[in-house]
Design an enzyme around this catalytic site. Structure first.
Site, PDB file in Angstrom:
ATOM      1  N   THR A 199      -3.087  10.831  -9.692  1.00 20.24           N
ATOM      2  CA  THR A 199      -4.310  10.202  -9.191  1.00 20.24           C
ATOM      3  C   THR A 199      -5.440  10.785 -10.021  1.00 20.24           C
ATOM      4  OG1 THR A 199      -3.451  10.112  -6.921  1.00 20.24           O
ATOM      5  CG2 THR A 199      -5.843  10.120  -7.145  1.00 20.24           C
ATOM      6  N   ARG A 227       2.093   0.568   1.547  1.00 20.73           N
ATOM      7  CA  ARG A 227       1.715   1.964   1.821  1.00 20.73           C
ATOM      8  C   ARG A 227       0.361   2.273   1.188  1.00 20.73           C
ATOM      9  NH1 ARG A 227       0.530   6.674  -1.688  1.00 20.73           N
ATOM     10  NH2 ARG A 227       1.133   8.537  -0.559  1.00 20.73           N
ATOM     11  N   GLY A 229      -2.162   5.509   0.515  1.00 22.29           N
ATOM     12  CA  GLY A 229      -2.191   6.971   0.540  1.00 22.29           C
ATOM     13  C   GLY A 229      -3.540   7.486   1.002  1.00 22.29           C
ATOM     14  N   ASP A 230      -3.868   8.681   0.541  1.00 23.27           N
ATOM     15  CA  ASP A 230      -5.142   9.291   0.921  1.00 23.27           C
ATOM     16  C   ASP A 230      -6.313   8.783   0.092  1.00 23.27           C
ATOM     17  OD1 ASP A 230      -3.996  10.521  -1.311  1.00 23.27           O
ATOM     18  OD2 ASP A 230      -5.060  12.403  -0.974  1.00 23.27           O
ATOM     19  N   THR A 250      -5.906  15.170  -5.130  1.00 30.14           N
ATOM     20  CA  THR A 250      -4.757  14.507  -5.732  1.00 30.14           C
ATOM     21  C   THR A 250      -3.499  15.173  -5.171  1.00 30.14           C
ATOM     22  OG1 THR A 250      -4.670  16.019  -7.639  1.00 30.14           O
ATOM     23  CG2 THR A 250      -6.002  14.028  -7.883  1.00 30.14           C
ATOM     24  N   GLY A 251      -2.392  14.459  -5.232  1.00 28.70           N
ATOM     25  CA  GLY A 251      -1.145  15.005  -4.721  1.00 28.70           C
ATOM     26  C   GLY A 251      -0.653  14.193  -3.535  1.00 28.70           C
ATOM     27  N   GLY A 253      -0.455  12.326  -0.573  1.00 24.80           N
ATOM     28  CA  GLY A 253      -1.492  11.783   0.296  1.00 24.80           C
ATOM     29  C   GLY A 253      -1.212  11.962   1.765  1.00 24.80           C
TER      30      GLY A 253
HETATM   31  N1  GLY Z   1      -2.835  11.120  -3.593  1.00 28.97           N
HETATM   32  C1  GLY Z   1      -2.296   9.899  -4.004  1.00 28.97           C
HETATM   33  C2  GLY Z   1      -1.408   9.279  -3.030  1.00 28.97           C
HETATM   34  O1  GLY Z   1      -0.754   9.971  -2.261  1.00 28.97           O
HETATM   35  O2  GLY Z   1      -1.307   8.075  -3.024  1.00 28.97           O
END
Ligand code: GLY
Length: 346
Positions: A199, A227, A229-230, A250-251, A253
């Site tokens: 990300t 889906r 994410g964050d 990042t990482g 989510g």
């Molecule tokens: N941080 C990116 C995701 O999990 O989609």
């Protein structure tokens, strides 16, 4: 000025975790000094490690007078349009059906406005679409077909976002995902079963003390269609409060969403924590909410998660579960620096 924690701080945190008192370590909090604009102040930009070009572009544009959100978006667009970055925009890895679904969100400090899109398809620059939601609607988030149609109404082009390289990765994953399915396995290439969650997050402060943040991603590779994410969640993927600063992530989510990590990090800075300490505190909260199935036999997380933070005084920092790096424009040059972290990688 980086506010990297001392080795002693790291060891205190690490030993606290080892002793099974996760989250009980409290770092000292001094009040956040009010932001004072002086001629010395230059623009500061901080991003994930894949944002070296982004921070340079965003920092220079902010110093030339561009609005902080516009500058941040110009920075991350470099990655969205780069077909070799398989974690963002064009060339991002697709969902399990081979469809690239992108997420993005942004916040503009001076106007206190936010915008986001989730699971948008066929648009290379979801960060710009998120800004259009912020700018042209009374809403905060548009998803799926609605987000795509919204972008098309403004003249964005709908394109195939798969590249030959990302399609190859997806086809290899599909072939090897299960031993008993109807797809013939492909030999070799361990990479094909990995699930990156790359990300880009970018936060920008200008010499007026205005702050903005943007995060954009193709999300978890091979995800279940739909889906989110964050990254598109305001308060998780990124958050800005123009009186305090900005933060993003990042990482994994799913780990971040449960603690509203970007918001929590900004709130930590509001309480007086340095950007790095605020990010570390957020990571400790993440550990408190992590299910055992996502911990290894040593009680450590099996996933990665990073937070990047910037306050109005121009202090910046980043922290991660395991050693990692981040990109920063410090007003003079762009560099990649080490994050503070909770666990040594074994
Ligand atoms: N941080 C990116 C995701 O999990 O989609």
């Amino acid at each position: 000025m980086s506010d990297q924690v001392t080795r002693r701080t790291f060891l205190e945190i690490a030993s606290g975790l080892t002793a099974g008192v996760v989250g009980s370590t409290r770092l000292s909090a001094t009040p956040l000094a009010p932001f004072v604009h002086t001629e010395r102040n230059r623009a500061i930009a901080i991003a994930s490690a894949n944002g070296l070009g982004a921070v340079q572009t965003a920092g220079e544009l902010a110093e030339q007078g561009m609005d902080t959100l516009d500058a941040a978006i110009e920075g991350v667009k470099l990655r969205e349009l780069d077909p070799t970055d398989m974690s963002v925009g064009y060339g991002g890895l697709p969902n399990e059906h081979g469809v690239v679904q992108l997420d993005a969100s942004c916040m503009h400090g001076p106007s206190r406005r936010a915008g986001a899109v989730a699971a948008i398809e066929g648009i290379k620059t979801p960060s710009v679409v998120a800004k259009y939601v912020l700018k042209y609607t009374d809403h905060i988030m548009l998803v799926g077909v609605g987000a795509t149609r919204f972008a098309l109404s403004y003249g964005f082009q709908q394109e195939d976002l798969m590249t030959p390289a990302s399609r190859e990765r997806w086809l290899r994953w599909r072939a090897n995902r299960g031993a008993d399915d109807d797809w013939v396995n492909v030999d070799g290439d361990e990479e094909m079963v990995q699930r990156p969650t790359g990300t880009i997050n970018c936060n920008v402060l200008n010499s007026n003390g205005d702050v903005s943040s943007v995060t954009t991603t193709s999300g978890l590779a091979w995800k279940i269609p739909g889906r989110a994410g964050d990254s598109p969640i305001i308060g998780a993927g990124q958050y800005t409060d123009n009186s305090v600063g900005a933060a993003g992530s990042t990482g994994r989510g799913e780990a971040n969403i449960k603690v509203c990590g970007a918001f929590l990090t900004v709130e930590g800075m509001r309480r007086g924590l340095s950007p790095t300490d605020a990010a570390l505190e957020t990571l400790r909260r993440v550990l408190e909410t992590t299910q055992p199935r996502l911990m290894n036999e040593e009680g450590r997380p099996t996933f990665g998660l990073n937070f990047y933070a910037l306050n109005k005084n121009g202090e910046f920092g980043a922290a991660s579960l395991y050693p990692s790096s981040f990109a920063v424009w410090d007003g003079t040059e762009a560099s990649v620096q080490d994050t503070a972290y909770l666990f040594e990688r074994r």
